[in-house]
Design an enzyme around this catalytic site. Structure first.
Site: not given
Length: 259
Positions: A70, A121, A125, A215
């Site tokens: 991510d 994604h 965010h 990540h």
């Protein structure tokens, strides 16, 4: 997943979800809060209802697991791609638009060219359950367009920040052709630079049909990946992308997938 500041909750919106600090387990669970629930579909459940050939890997037979990353691409993503290429491991990348996709178009292009799944994604965010419907649409559609401009293809998968979703997020995702993908294990790599700990946490939660959340923007993560791959191969796992994990089923827009 403390990535930036969280906007103040909106009045009247019911939010549902799980934070990246939680280890998620068990299939076919329901996310619920304050009377609102979102059904989730497990990979095995999706496969059971589908017909046809699964492709080069059939997760109805193989012991499959999906690596997902991510919030990139970032400075360490090329090194990660080198590792995945050497190990012949496909992965799924849930990319951030602003300051990531737009700053690293060559890396995005390489992710796609090397056979990995490019996914959404959001743009900045933001927690989608805390913002207005039009803002949700912009967060997703801007990233869709940015990725398509680079790769020639819009993503079919998205991961909501912090795993937080609700009926409104699901409906907008459906309109944009996006299925939602959660996870079964996270190493909480946002909270440590200890690569050995990241490896240990990941391996402790790894199971068949698992979706691993990592990540590639944190310093301890990419150095942990070779050890994770080595041990999971030793345990007999086959690495797949999320679409391969679901095959022969196709990810349905709006649906929330979670092992």
């Amino acid at each position: 997943m403390p990535f930036g500041k969280k906007p103040a909750p909106r009045t009247g919106r019911r939010s549902v979800g799980v934070t990246a600090a939680s280890f998620l387990a068990a299939a076919s669970l329901v996310l619920s809060l304050a009377g609102c629930s979102i059904d989730t579909v497990a990979p095995a459940g999706a496969r059971d209802e589908a017909k046809g050939e699964a492709g080069p890997v059939d997760c109805r037979q193989a012991k499959c697991i999906a690596l997902t990353f991510d919030a990139g691409p970032g400075k360490d993503t090329p090194r990660l791609l080198d590792i995945l290429k050497k190990e012949r491991v496909p992965a799924t990348f849930f990319l951030l638009g602003k300051n990531h996709v737009v700053r690293h178009p060559d890396v995005v292009r390489r992710i796609a060219a090397e056979g990995h799944e490019v996914a959404n994604h959001t743009w900045t965010h933001q927690v989608l359950t805390d913002i207005e419907p039009e803002e949700i649409r912009q967060e997703l559609s801007r990233t869709q367009d940015a990725i398509a401009k680079i790769t020639g293809r819009k993503p079919t998968l998205m991961r909501p920040p912090q795993g937080r979703t609700d009926d409104t997020v699901s409906e907008i995702s459906r309109e944009l052709g996006l299925a939602q993908v959660l996870w079964s294990v996270t190493a909480k790599d946002y909270s440590t630079t200890d690569s050995d700990l990241i490896r240990e946490r990941t391996l402790d939660g790894a199971d068949r049909d698992g979706i691993i959340l990592l990540h590639d923007i944190y310093d301890g993560t990419v150095p942990a990946v070779p050890g994770i791959i080595k041990e999971l191969k030793k345990r007999g796992f086959t690495f797949v992308t999320v679409p391969q994990l679901l095959a022969p089923a196709k990810a349905e827009p709006g649906t929330v997938y979670r092992p």
